[in-house]
Scaffold this motif. Sequence first.
Motif, mmCIF file in Angstrom:
data_model
loop_
_atom_site.group_PDB
_atom_site.id
_atom_site.type_symbol
_atom_site.label_atom_id
_atom_site.label_comp_id
_atom_site.label_asym_id
_atom_site.label_seq_id
_atom_site.Cartn_x
_atom_site.Cartn_y
_atom_site.Cartn_z
ATOM 1 N N SER A 103 43.688 60.180 45.360
ATOM 2 C CA SER A 103 42.458 59.325 44.862
ATOM 3 C C SER A 103 41.705 58.699 44.470
ATOM 4 N N MET A 104 40.680 59.667 44.202
ATOM 5 C CA MET A 104 39.468 60.210 42.780
ATOM 6 C C MET A 104 40.003 60.312 41.271
ATOM 7 N N GLY A 105 41.323 61.207 41.561
ATOM 8 C CA GLY A 105 42.101 61.264 40.228
ATOM 9 C C GLY A 105 42.103 59.895 39.431
ATOM 10 N N ALA A 106 42.532 59.003 40.605
ATOM 11 C CA ALA A 106 43.295 57.710 40.101
ATOM 12 C C ALA A 106 42.410 57.187 39.297
ATOM 13 N N LEU A 107 41.127 57.164 39.608
ATOM 14 C CA LEU A 107 39.589 56.289 39.484
ATOM 15 C C LEU A 107 39.135 57.418 38.438
ATOM 16 N N ALA A 108 39.266 58.511 37.871
ATOM 17 C CA ALA A 108 38.870 59.234 37.468
ATOM 18 C C ALA A 108 39.685 58.853 35.628
ATOM 19 N N LEU A 109 40.420 58.890 36.809
ATOM 20 C CA LEU A 109 41.884 58.403 34.937
ATOM 21 C C LEU A 109 42.697 56.680 34.829
ATOM 22 N N HIS A 110 41.359 56.168 35.356
ATOM 23 C CA HIS A 110 40.856 54.362 35.192
ATOM 24 C C HIS A 110 41.938 54.103 33.804
ATOM 25 N N GLU A 111 41.385 54.751 32.752
ATOM 26 C CA GLU A 111 42.204 54.326 31.246
ATOM 27 C C GLU A 111 43.856 54.397 31.145
ATOM 28 N N HIS A 112 44.650 55.404 32.041
ATOM 29 C CA HIS A 112 45.393 55.278 32.259
ATOM 30 C C HIS A 112 46.314 54.967 33.083
ATOM 31 N N VAL A 113 45.665 54.649 34.461
ATOM 32 C CA VAL A 113 46.040 53.558 34.890
ATOM 33 C C VAL A 113 46.652 52.176 34.661
ATOM 34 N N GLU A 114 45.606 52.160 33.503
ATOM 35 C CA GLU A 114 45.450 50.291 32.750
ATOM 36 C C GLU A 114 46.511 50.673 31.944
ATOM 37 N N ARG A 115 46.050 51.783 31.240
ATOM 38 C CA ARG A 115 47.421 51.654 30.406
ATOM 39 C C ARG A 115 48.664 51.474 30.638
ATOM 40 N N LEU A 116 49.219 52.912 31.126
ATOM 41 C CA LEU A 116 49.808 52.927 32.681
ATOM 42 C C LEU A 116 50.595 51.672 33.195
ATOM 43 N N LEU A 117 50.554 51.900 34.006
ATOM 44 C CA LEU A 117 50.596 50.389 34.763
ATOM 45 C C LEU A 117 49.465 48.361 34.353
ATOM 46 N N ALA A 163 38.493 45.840 36.056
ATOM 47 C CA ALA A 163 38.655 43.983 36.085
ATOM 48 C C ALA A 163 37.214 43.064 36.734
ATOM 49 N N GLU A 164 37.009 42.043 36.767
ATOM 50 C CA GLU A 164 36.069 41.560 36.810
ATOM 51 C C GLU A 164 36.689 40.212 37.722
ATOM 52 N N ASN A 165 37.057 39.988 38.716
ATOM 53 C CA ASN A 165 37.325 38.610 38.822
ATOM 54 C C ASN A 165 38.839 38.263 39.058
ATOM 55 N N VAL A 166 39.958 39.428 39.577
ATOM 56 C CA VAL A 166 41.669 39.146 39.083
ATOM 57 C C VAL A 166 41.374 39.643 41.264
ATOM 58 N N PRO A 167 42.719 39.020 40.956
ATOM 59 C CA PRO A 167 43.281 38.844 42.281
ATOM 60 C C PRO A 167 44.026 39.951 42.465
ATOM 61 N N PRO A 168 44.403 39.827 44.175
ATOM 62 C CA PRO A 168 44.856 41.664 44.613
ATOM 63 C C PRO A 168 46.725 42.272 43.991
ATOM 64 N N GLU A 169 46.846 40.652 44.034
ATOM 65 C CA GLU A 169 48.272 41.039 43.217
ATOM 66 C C GLU A 169 48.166 41.832 42.323
ATOM 67 N N SER A 170 47.588 41.863 41.076
ATOM 68 C CA SER A 170 47.129 42.858 39.834
ATOM 69 C C SER A 170 47.012 44.220 40.249
ATOM 70 N N TYR A 179 50.329 49.609 41.272
ATOM 71 C CA TYR A 179 50.145 50.924 41.654
ATOM 72 C C TYR A 179 49.825 50.974 43.132
ATOM 73 N N LEU A 180 49.944 50.153 43.821
ATOM 74 C CA LEU A 180 49.522 49.705 45.490
ATOM 75 C C LEU A 180 51.178 50.272 46.341
ATOM 76 N N ARG A 181 52.454 49.005 45.650
ATOM 77 C CA ARG A 181 53.525 49.529 46.125
ATOM 78 C C ARG A 181 53.958 50.515 46.007
#
Length: 226
Positions: free
Chosen positions: A153-167, A173-180, A184-186
């Motif tokens: 979990s914390m690894g995904a947070l530390a690499l959040h830029e790559h999570v955004e880039r790849l997924l 992000a501000e004011n985004v729905p859970p569907e966004s 990652y979650l599925r």
Amino acid sequence: MSTEHNVSGDGAERILNAAIKLFGEHGVRGTTLKSIAAEANVSQALIVHHYGTKEGLRSACDAYVADVIRERKEETLAEPQFDPLMTLRRLEQGRPLLRYLIRTLTEGGAHAAQLIDGMVADAKSYMSQGERDGVIKPSDTPHDRAVVLVIWSMGALALHEHVERLLGVDFLAENVPPESLQRYLRPALELFKHGLVEDGSFDHLAAFLGEEKSQGTTQTSHDDKK
């Protein structure tokens, strides 16, 4: 942000909010007490009064973040994943807390270790309760399982830029729905619910690990008799 933990009065709370925000944006070394005082609209003397030093204030920030995560354990347990950062996203001040966590994780040191250790202990508690409730499968290695889940979990947070880039998932992000968060979650839910490998796969490895565990238990027993 409101909490009963480590906060006494509006001034102390404003200081804590300001410190979490600025530490997350600029790091601890890049943030001065003067800048925190300006952000909180208080005097530096008031910071010293409440928290002593910058290290004392940082420790208070660590404790606050850990308490926020801990207080949401029931909400986390009720969902099909054990990701503290997901629950933090729902808070009004969740983004500054997530940025603070990112900074703490990337800067490392004793503060990061203490924060992670607390998360591991809490995750172990969540899952023990989940086992009793029939939601979570029992584990032969409950502590190690909790460690792995928190590190993931914390690894995904530390690499959040790559999570955004790849997924295309932006944890900050501000004011985004859970569907966004679906991409990652599925797959995370799929891994938790169904596992990864087919029945029979890696049975030899599981058997080997079982033998290693048995040998370790036997060795411990022999050592206890000495």
